[in-house]
Every structure is written in C-alpha cells, then in structure tokens.
Design an enzyme around this catalytic site. Structure first.
Site, PDB file in Angstrom:
ATOM      1  CE  LYS A  20      -3.513  -2.257   2.918  1.00  0.00           C
ATOM      2  NZ  LYS A  20      -4.595  -1.963   3.887  1.00  0.00           N
ATOM      3  CE1 TYR A  60      -8.955  -3.160   1.413  1.00  0.00           C
ATOM      4  CE2 TYR A  60      -8.215  -1.046   0.571  1.00  0.00           C
ATOM      5  CZ  TYR A  60      -7.956  -2.232   1.235  1.00  0.00           C
ATOM      6  OH  TYR A  60      -6.694  -2.483   1.723  1.00  0.00           O
ATOM      7  CG  PHE A  68     -12.872   1.736   8.095  1.00  0.00           C
ATOM      8  CD1 PHE A  68     -12.320   1.077   7.002  1.00  0.00           C
ATOM      9  CD2 PHE A  68     -13.539   0.983   9.059  1.00  0.00           C
ATOM     10  CE1 PHE A  68     -12.423  -0.302   6.867  1.00  0.00           C
ATOM     11  CE2 PHE A  68     -13.664  -0.400   8.925  1.00  0.00           C
ATOM     12  CZ  PHE A  68     -13.099  -1.040   7.829  1.00  0.00           C
ATOM     13  NE  ARG A  96      -5.834 -12.438   5.271  1.00  0.00           N
ATOM     14  CZ  ARG A  96      -6.518 -11.297   5.379  1.00  0.00           C
ATOM     15  NH1 ARG A  96      -6.426 -10.369   4.428  1.00  0.00           N
ATOM     16  NH2 ARG A  96      -7.285 -11.059   6.412  1.00  0.00           N
ATOM     17  CB  THR A 102      -6.822  -6.232  10.196  1.00  0.00           C
ATOM     18  OG1 THR A 102      -7.297  -7.360   9.453  1.00  0.00           O
ATOM     19  CG2 THR A 102      -7.218  -4.960   9.483  1.00  0.00           C
ATOM     20  NE  ARG A 113      -1.764  -5.717   7.225  1.00  0.00           N
ATOM     21  CZ  ARG A 113      -2.958  -6.192   6.876  1.00  0.00           C
ATOM     22  NH1 ARG A 113      -3.580  -7.065   7.660  1.00  0.00           N
ATOM     23  NH2 ARG A 113      -3.547  -5.784   5.762  1.00  0.00           N
ATOM     24  CG  ASN A 123      -3.060  -2.459   7.348  1.00  0.00           C
ATOM     25  OD1 ASN A 123      -2.988  -2.018   6.212  1.00  0.00           O
ATOM     26  ND2 ASN A 123      -4.100  -3.143   7.785  1.00  0.00           N
ATOM     27  CG  HIS A 126      -4.927  -6.314  -0.076  1.00  0.00           C
ATOM     28  ND1 HIS A 126      -6.101  -6.424   0.620  1.00  0.00           N
ATOM     29  CD2 HIS A 126      -5.035  -7.157  -1.142  1.00  0.00           C
ATOM     30  CE1 HIS A 126      -6.905  -7.288  -0.011  1.00  0.00           C
ATOM     31  NE2 HIS A 126      -6.278  -7.747  -1.077  1.00  0.00           N
ATOM     32  CD  GLU A 137      -8.613  -9.083  -3.206  1.00  0.00           C
ATOM     33  OE1 GLU A 137      -7.467  -9.555  -3.049  1.00  0.00           O
ATOM     34  OE2 GLU A 137      -9.401  -8.883  -2.262  1.00  0.00           O
TER      35      GLU A 137
HETATM   36  P1  GDP Z   1      -7.236  -6.995   5.926  1.00  0.00           P
HETATM   37  O1  GDP Z   1      -7.844  -8.032   5.023  1.00  0.00           O
HETATM   38  O2  GDP Z   1      -6.432  -7.585   7.034  1.00  0.00           O
HETATM   39  O3  GDP Z   1      -6.452  -5.951   5.160  1.00  0.00           O
HETATM   40  O4  GDP Z   1      -8.430  -6.236   6.667  1.00  0.00           O
HETATM   41  P2  GDP Z   1      -9.915  -5.880   6.193  1.00  0.00           P
HETATM   42  O5  GDP Z   1     -10.234  -6.484   4.858  1.00  0.00           O
HETATM   43  O6  GDP Z   1     -10.832  -6.171   7.322  1.00  0.00           O
HETATM   44  O7  GDP Z   1      -9.875  -4.296   6.040  1.00  0.00           O
HETATM   45  C1  GDP Z   1      -9.278  -3.690   4.909  1.00  0.00           C
HETATM   46  C2  GDP Z   1      -8.402  -2.548   5.366  1.00  0.00           C
HETATM   47  O8  GDP Z   1      -9.218  -1.540   5.951  1.00  0.00           O
HETATM   48  C3  GDP Z   1      -7.404  -2.926   6.461  1.00  0.00           C
HETATM   49  O9  GDP Z   1      -6.198  -3.450   5.951  1.00  0.00           O
HETATM   50  C4  GDP Z   1      -7.202  -1.614   7.189  1.00  0.00           C
HETATM   51  O10 GDP Z   1      -6.220  -0.824   6.526  1.00  0.00           O
HETATM   52  C5  GDP Z   1      -8.548  -0.948   7.045  1.00  0.00           C
HETATM   53  N1  GDP Z   1      -9.385  -1.181   8.243  1.00  0.00           N
HETATM   54  C6  GDP Z   1     -10.021  -2.324   8.589  1.00  0.00           C
HETATM   55  N2  GDP Z   1     -10.693  -2.180   9.736  1.00  0.00           N
HETATM   56  C7  GDP Z   1     -10.488  -0.906  10.134  1.00  0.00           C
HETATM   57  C8  GDP Z   1     -10.933  -0.129  11.241  1.00  0.00           C
HETATM   58  O11 GDP Z   1     -11.662  -0.589  12.111  1.00  0.00           O
HETATM   59  N3  GDP Z   1     -10.511   1.183  11.273  1.00  0.00           N
HETATM   60  C9  GDP Z   1      -9.713   1.714  10.297  1.00  0.00           C
HETATM   61  N4  GDP Z   1      -9.329   2.985  10.395  1.00  0.00           N
HETATM   62  N5  GDP Z   1      -9.261   1.012   9.261  1.00  0.00           N
HETATM   63  C10 GDP Z   1      -9.645  -0.276   9.162  1.00  0.00           C
HETATM   64 MG    MG Z   2      -9.377  -7.892   3.606  1.00  0.00          MG
END
Ligand code: GDP
Ligand code: MG
Length: 160
Positions: A20, A60, A68, A96, A102, A113, A123, A126, A137
């Site tokens: 990212k 996303y 968010f 993963r 996350t 991370r 973070n 992805h 994707e």
């Molecule tokens: P990932 O698959 O581990 O990347 O997580 P997710 O698919 O749940 O969320 C996508 C991205 O959104 C994450 O990598 C974070 O950068 C962001 N994100 C997810 N949950 C939160 C949250 O509760 N607050 C904020 N600010 N960002 C979030």
């Molecule tokens: Mg995800």
C-alpha cells in the site's frame, strides 16, 4: 476443480498481494518482496501504479458500508502502490500468515505488519483472504497477458 486462481497443480494457487502507499513511501518494497521470494513463492505479475479512486473503491467494495470506507479508498489512491500476483502452494492462506493481523499492534513479531507497521490505517500491505477474493482481485488489477507463465528452475528444490 481447476479455476484461474487455482490451476490443476496444487502449487499453482495465486494470491493478489499489494504494497500500500505507506509501504512504498517507507521504502519497504524490497524487504516485502524478499520475504515472498525467500519463502519459495513465484512472482508472476507486478506493477507500480497510483490507483484511481474507482479502482480503490472496487478493490475494497466489501467494506463499502463501513465507517472508514471513504478514508480507506482515499488513502489507497493517494500514492503509488505495488500490485503483485504470487503463485505457489497454499499461497493465499500462508501469505495472510506472513502479513499478520489487520491491526499491526495485534500482529505477531515476524509478520510483515508486526515488524513494519503500527496503525490500522497504515498497515503496509494487502493480501487476498480467500480463493474467491484472490480471483476477483487478480482480475480487477491485472489483464491475463500481464501474468507471466514461466518455470522457475529453483521450484524443483522448493517442492518435492
Ligand atoms: P485486511 O484483510 O487484514 O487488510 O483487513 P480488512 O479487509 O478487514 O480491512 C481492509 C483494510 O481496511 C485494512 O487493511 C485496514 O487498513 C482498514 N481497516 C479495517 N478495519 C479498520 C478499522 O476498524 N478502522 C480503520 N481505520 N481502518 C480499518
Ligand atoms: Mg481484507
């Protein structure tokens, strides 16, 4: 059984991995790629781009209703990312694990991370979370002709 993300051989599974904008700005590209390469996975697609807002939203889309979401897509389209496709046995699940939780503060040391990030919103990386996500994707970010088909001689020493 065979699908675009999981071809006939079990070492042909594919995952979409993206560094990212924070990871690019923090000069983590080489360190991140190195981990996937050293694990034994094969890089079959890579490009650097500043994603359009529309592409970030499509990427996303599962989070469209989350509070968010707008912040997340503006962040993703705010700078260059490195979009990649990595191939190998159980690459989706294992990457993963390599990436970590996350929330970087909940990620184990040794994960990407856990080692490189602090904040939820920054973070670093992805990775696709399932075969269905990986297929969606990869198709969203890459044209099929942008994915290289080639043999790595080293693979004979990675797989029995
Ligand atoms: P990932 O698959 O581990 O990347 O997580 P997710 O698919 O749940 O969320 C996508 C991205 O959104 C994450 O990598 C974070 O950068 C962001 N994100 C997810 N949950 C939160 C949250 O509760 N607050 C904020 N600010 N960002 C979030
Ligand atoms: Mg995800």
């Amino acid at each position: 059984f065979a699908t675009p993300a999981m071809a006939t051989a079990n070492n042909k599974e594919r995952s979409f991995i993206m560094i990212k904008p924070d990871g690019v700005q923090r000069s983590l590209i080489a360190d991140i790629i190195k981990r996937f390469e050293q694990k034994g996975y094969k890089l079959i697609g890579i490009k650097v781009l500043v994603p359009a807002k529309q592409l970030a939203e499509a990427h996303y889309e599962e989070h469209a209703q989350r509070p968010f979401f707008q912040k997340l897509v503006s962040f993703l389209s705010s700078g260059a990312v490195v979009a990649m496709v990595w191939e190998g046995q159980e690459v989706i699940k294992f990457s993963r694990n390599m990436i970590g939780a996350t929330n970087p503060l909940a990620s184990a040391p040794g994960t990407i991370r856990g080692d490189f990030g602090v904040d939820f919103g920054h973070n670093v990386i992805h990775g696709s979370d399932s075969l269905t996500s990986a297929e969606r994707e990869i198709a969203l970010w890459f044209k099929s002709e942008e994915l290289a088909q080639y043999d790595l001689t080293m693979q004979a020493w990675t797989y029995e």
